[in-house]
Design an enzyme around this catalytic site. Structure first.
Site, PDB file in Angstrom:
ATOM      1  N   SER A 244       0.751  -1.126  -0.068  1.00  0.00           N
ATOM      2  CA  SER A 244       0.069   0.363  -0.129  1.00  0.00           C
ATOM      3  C   SER A 244       1.032   1.214  -0.168  1.00  0.00           C
ATOM      4  O   SER A 244       1.399   0.977   0.602  1.00  0.00           O
ATOM      5  CB  SER A 244      -0.799  -0.577   1.139  1.00  0.00           C
ATOM      6  OG  SER A 244      -1.846   1.217   1.545  1.00  0.00           O
TER       7      SER A 244
ATOM      8  N   GLN B 197       0.191  -0.574  -4.895  1.00  0.00           N
ATOM      9  CA  GLN B 197      -1.221   0.330  -4.390  1.00  0.00           C
ATOM     10  C   GLN B 197      -0.672   2.129  -4.712  1.00  0.00           C
ATOM     11  O   GLN B 197       0.289   2.379  -3.697  1.00  0.00           O
ATOM     12  CB  GLN B 197      -2.088  -0.315  -3.700  1.00  0.00           C
ATOM     13  CG  GLN B 197      -3.717   0.600  -3.295  1.00  0.00           C
ATOM     14  CD  GLN B 197      -2.542   1.865  -2.933  1.00  0.00           C
ATOM     15  OE1 GLN B 197      -2.309   1.518  -1.253  1.00  0.00           O
ATOM     16  NE2 GLN B 197      -3.582   2.609  -2.819  1.00  0.00           N
TER      17      GLN B 197
ATOM     18  N   TYR C 109      -2.787   5.363  -4.062  1.00  0.00           N
ATOM     19  CA  TYR C 109      -3.513   6.321  -4.339  1.00  0.00           C
ATOM     20  C   TYR C 109      -2.988   7.719  -5.070  1.00  0.00           C
ATOM     21  O   TYR C 109      -1.913   8.372  -4.574  1.00  0.00           O
ATOM     22  CB  TYR C 109      -3.488   6.758  -3.005  1.00  0.00           C
ATOM     23  CG  TYR C 109      -4.400   5.503  -1.860  1.00  0.00           C
ATOM     24  CD1 TYR C 109      -5.146   5.704  -2.155  1.00  0.00           C
ATOM     25  CD2 TYR C 109      -3.479   5.682  -0.796  1.00  0.00           C
ATOM     26  CE1 TYR C 109      -6.321   4.745  -1.226  1.00  0.00           C
ATOM     27  CE2 TYR C 109      -4.310   4.485   0.095  1.00  0.00           C
ATOM     28  CZ  TYR C 109      -5.981   3.739  -0.172  1.00  0.00           C
ATOM     29  OH  TYR C 109      -7.048   3.132   0.734  1.00  0.00           O
TER      30      TYR C 109
ATOM     31  N   THR D  99      -6.275   2.886  -6.487  1.00  0.00           N
ATOM     32  CA  THR D  99      -7.089   2.197  -6.257  1.00  0.00           C
ATOM     33  C   THR D  99      -8.160   3.776  -6.088  1.00  0.00           C
ATOM     34  O   THR D  99      -7.714   4.996  -6.111  1.00  0.00           O
ATOM     35  CB  THR D  99      -7.041   2.423  -4.266  1.00  0.00           C
ATOM     36  OG1 THR D  99      -5.860   1.162  -4.097  1.00  0.00           O
ATOM     37  CG2 THR D  99      -8.365   2.401  -3.789  1.00  0.00           C
TER      38      THR D  99
ATOM     39  N   LYS E  91      -8.801  -0.841  -8.914  1.00  0.00           N
ATOM     40  CA  LYS E  91      -9.235  -1.360  -7.986  1.00  0.00           C
ATOM     41  C   LYS E  91     -10.513  -0.258  -6.859  1.00  0.00           C
ATOM     42  O   LYS E  91     -10.385   0.612  -6.928  1.00  0.00           O
ATOM     43  CB  LYS E  91      -8.162  -1.319  -6.251  1.00  0.00           C
ATOM     44  CG  LYS E  91      -8.501  -1.881  -5.053  1.00  0.00           C
ATOM     45  CD  LYS E  91      -7.668  -1.948  -4.458  1.00  0.00           C
ATOM     46  CE  LYS E  91      -7.733  -2.718  -2.882  1.00  0.00           C
ATOM     47  NZ  LYS E  91      -8.094  -2.309  -2.175  1.00  0.00           N
TER      48      LYS E  91
ATOM     49  N   HIS F 271     -13.687  -1.910  -0.529  1.00  0.00           N
ATOM     50  CA  HIS F 271     -11.857  -1.567   0.219  1.00  0.00           C
ATOM     51  C   HIS F 271     -13.075  -2.254   1.465  1.00  0.00           C
ATOM     52  O   HIS F 271     -12.472  -1.831   2.497  1.00  0.00           O
ATOM     53  CB  HIS F 271     -11.934   0.149   0.472  1.00  0.00           C
ATOM     54  CG  HIS F 271     -11.040   0.217   0.617  1.00  0.00           C
ATOM     55  ND1 HIS F 271     -10.257   1.338  -0.643  1.00  0.00           N
ATOM     56  CD2 HIS F 271     -10.514   0.856   1.975  1.00  0.00           C
ATOM     57  CE1 HIS F 271      -9.591   2.026   0.050  1.00  0.00           C
ATOM     58  NE2 HIS F 271      -9.262   1.388   1.252  1.00  0.00           N
TER      59      HIS F 271
HETATM   60  C1  LIG Z   1      -6.725  -2.437   7.656  1.00  0.00           C
HETATM   61  C2  LIG Z   1      -7.061  -2.070   5.775  1.00  0.00           C
HETATM   62  C3  LIG Z   1      -6.229  -1.094   5.872  1.00  0.00           C
HETATM   63  C4  LIG Z   1      -6.284  -1.103   4.224  1.00  0.00           C
HETATM   64  N1  LIG Z   1      -5.853   0.188   3.691  1.00  0.00           N
HETATM   65  C5  LIG Z   1      -6.547  -0.231   1.714  1.00  0.00           C
HETATM   66  C6  LIG Z   1      -4.967   0.411   1.403  1.00  0.00           C
HETATM   67  O1  LIG Z   1      -4.460   1.259   1.935  1.00  0.00           O
HETATM   68  N2  LIG Z   1      -5.703   0.951  -0.065  1.00  0.00           N
HETATM   69  C7  LIG Z   1      -6.247   0.124  -0.471  1.00  0.00           C
HETATM   70  O2  LIG Z   1      -6.386   0.169  -1.852  1.00  0.00           O
HETATM   71  N3  LIG Z   1      -6.939  -0.215   0.185  1.00  0.00           N
HETATM   72  C8  LIG Z   1      -6.995  -0.241   1.715  1.00  0.00           C
HETATM   73  N4  LIG Z   1      -7.710  -1.911   2.081  1.00  0.00           N
HETATM   74  C9  LIG Z   1      -9.003  -2.968   1.225  1.00  0.00           C
HETATM   75  C10 LIG Z   1      -7.994  -3.691   1.338  1.00  0.00           C
HETATM   76  O3  LIG Z   1      -6.912  -3.972   0.091  1.00  0.00           O
HETATM   77  C11 LIG Z   1      -9.393  -4.268   0.735  1.00  0.00           C
HETATM   78  O4  LIG Z   1      -9.264  -4.034  -0.679  1.00  0.00           O
HETATM   79  C12 LIG Z   1     -10.383  -5.219   1.569  1.00  0.00           C
HETATM   80  O5  LIG Z   1      -9.131  -5.567   2.529  1.00  0.00           O
HETATM   81  C13 LIG Z   1     -10.068  -6.818   1.180  1.00  0.00           C
HETATM   82  O6  LIG Z   1     -11.160  -6.319   1.906  1.00  0.00           O
HETATM   83  P1  LIG Z   1     -10.821  -8.351   3.084  1.00  0.00           P
HETATM   84  O7  LIG Z   1     -10.228  -7.491   4.149  1.00  0.00           O
HETATM   85  O8  LIG Z   1     -12.203  -8.775   3.660  1.00  0.00           O
HETATM   86  O9  LIG Z   1     -10.283  -9.516   2.338  1.00  0.00           O
HETATM   87  C14 LIG Z   1      -8.039  -1.739   3.626  1.00  0.00           C
HETATM   88  C15 LIG Z   1      -8.078  -2.841   4.106  1.00  0.00           C
HETATM   89  C16 LIG Z   1      -8.018  -2.607   5.789  1.00  0.00           C
HETATM   90  C17 LIG Z   1      -8.431  -3.518   6.419  1.00  0.00           C
END
Ligand SMILES: Cc1cc2nc3c(=O)[nH]c(=O)nc-3n(C[C@H](O)[C@H](O)[C@H](O)COP(=O)(O)O)c2cc1C
Length: 378
Positions: free
Chosen positions: A107, A128, A130, A156, A252, A276
């Site tokens: 990330s 990834q 932003y 994203t 994404k 997300h």
């Molecule tokens: C703690 C946490 C931090 C996240 N940070 C980002 C991020 O920095 N960038 C991003 O594109 N998605 C982020 N996400 C979303 C994840 O990439 C992903 O879409 C999501 O966790 C999928 O669902 P799941 O946790 O049920 O597997 C984050 C998710 C979580 C749980």
């Protein structure tokens, strides 16, 4: 370790080992958390067809995602602050993924930097992005990912403004944590966590500090990040990002078929059907509920991936049946990391692999690539 059989077991252990502020950061969704819950619950409504007396020998979970070989179609999703679940978390998770033969996605909001992860891995990982208002910083991030030989850029799209997660507000989430009495008390009883943190220099957002203008320390960082997400991001931005990057591009955060069709027109290599992890628009559909409609709409114009709510190998197979070529896990690997460090990430992947393999066999299939709609009861 032998009594850890499910992702839920890893979650229970992580809850005991990770300070509340960071465990809650992972285990939370926006507002009422209805979409976060639906992501998991909606998988339960989908049923397999059980088949018998077919040759189930020589099974394989191998396939490709954006043309890259994977030992199973499960990548690690980009997650912010992963180095706060466990010291050097992104580096450890990237190593576990590399050894397992699945992609790791770093990330933008990670604790370990692109260069930190590159220094401990041999194979390319994914990055990834932003899009932030500071365009020089964004261009520089893209160039750093190229220099580190990342083999895909995951852009994203669903975080132009930040969804509110009440737990983070109540806990006063920050990295590193503020030394309030409540935090000290909570951290003190988790010696594994704080000893790891005391032994690493990686305790803040290392992709950002020292790289973005006006961000020299942690205090300036927190105000910078909240102001920085670009609310003006639009489809036309995808073109310059794609051009600057010049490699495989994954979009994404798509949850609607109209957006999926727009995404296909950009020439990107794949989309991730995602909300997300229920952390942005509370009240949006679960990812699995919209997957089939989106996959049908885009056909073979663009590769379709999905994430959100996957807690078992069975969930992965259901997503494949409904049109995904690949999937991602967020919380399952974070819980593994918080519970047991690198070994815990490997454990999460092993649990999912075993569940996939047995389910594949009991559905009467030998190749993961053979799973399709006809394998579901409807
Ligand atoms: C703690 C946490 C931090 C996240 N940070 C980002 C991020 O920095 N960038 C991003 O594109 N998605 C982020 N996400 C979303 C994840 O990439 C992903 O879409 C999501 O966790 C999928 O669902 P799941 O946790 O049920 O597997 C984050 C998710 C979580 C749980």
């Amino acid at each position: 370790m032998s009594d850890i059989l499910t992702i839920a077991d890893l979650k229970d252990l992580a809850r005991r080992r990770v300070p509340k502020m960071f465990f809650d950061y992972a285990d939370s969704g926006a507002w009422t958390e209805s979409t976060y819950r639906a992501n998991e619950e909606d998988f339960q409504k989908i049923k397999f067809r059980q088949r018998v007396l077919v040759d189930m020998s020589n099974r394989s979970l191998e396939t490709t995602m954006i043309g890259q070989k994977v030992s199973m179609p499960v990548a690690l999703a980009p997650t912010g602050l992963t180095g706060m679940q466990h010291a050097d978390g992104e580096m450890l998770a990237a190593q576990a993924a590399e050894e397992f033969g699945v992609p790791f996605t770093l990330s933008t909001m990670s604790i370990c930097s692109i260069e930190d992860v590159a220094s401990v891995t041999k194979k390319p990982f994914w990055f990834q992005l932003y899009v932030l208002r500071d365009k020089d910083f964004v261009l520089n991030l893209i160039d750093r990912a190229k220099a580190a030989k990342c083999s895909a850029l995951v852009l994203t799209l669903d975080l132009q403004v930040l969804g509110q997660r009440h737990k983070d507000v109540r806990n006063g989430l920050s990295a590193p944590p503020k030394m309030t009495l409540a935090n000290i008390a909570n951290i003190a009883v988790r010696p594994g966590w704080w000893m790891g943190m005391a032994g690493t220099k990686r305790r803040t957002f290392r992709n950002i500090v020292g790289h973005a203008k006006g961000v020299g320390d942690v205090a300036s960082l927190s105000s910078w990040t909240t102001e920085q997400f670009d609310p003006q991001l639009s489809w036309k931005d995808v073109a310059w990002i794609k051009e600057r990057w010049g490699g495989k591009l994954i979009l994404k955060g798509i949850l609607d078929k109209e957006d999926a069709l727009m995404a296909a027109k950009t020439g990107a290599d794949a989309i991730i059907v995602s909300n997300h992890g229920g952390r942005q628009l509370d009240g949006a559909s679960s990812s699995i509920m919209v997957l089939e409609e989106i996959a049908d709409a885009v056909g073979d114009r663009i590769e379709v991936h999905m994430d959100g709510g996957i807690r078992s190998g069975q969930d992965v197979l259901k997503a494949l049946c409904l049109g995904a070529k690949g999937t991602y896990i967020g919380r399952p690997f974070l819980y593994g990391l918080g519970a047991l460090g690198k070994e815990g990430v490997t454990k999460a992947l092993e649990i999912i692999r075993k569940e996939m393999d047995i389910t594949l066999a009991l559905c009467g299939k030998r190749l993961v690539t053979d799973m399709g709609k006809d394998q579901l009861r409807r």
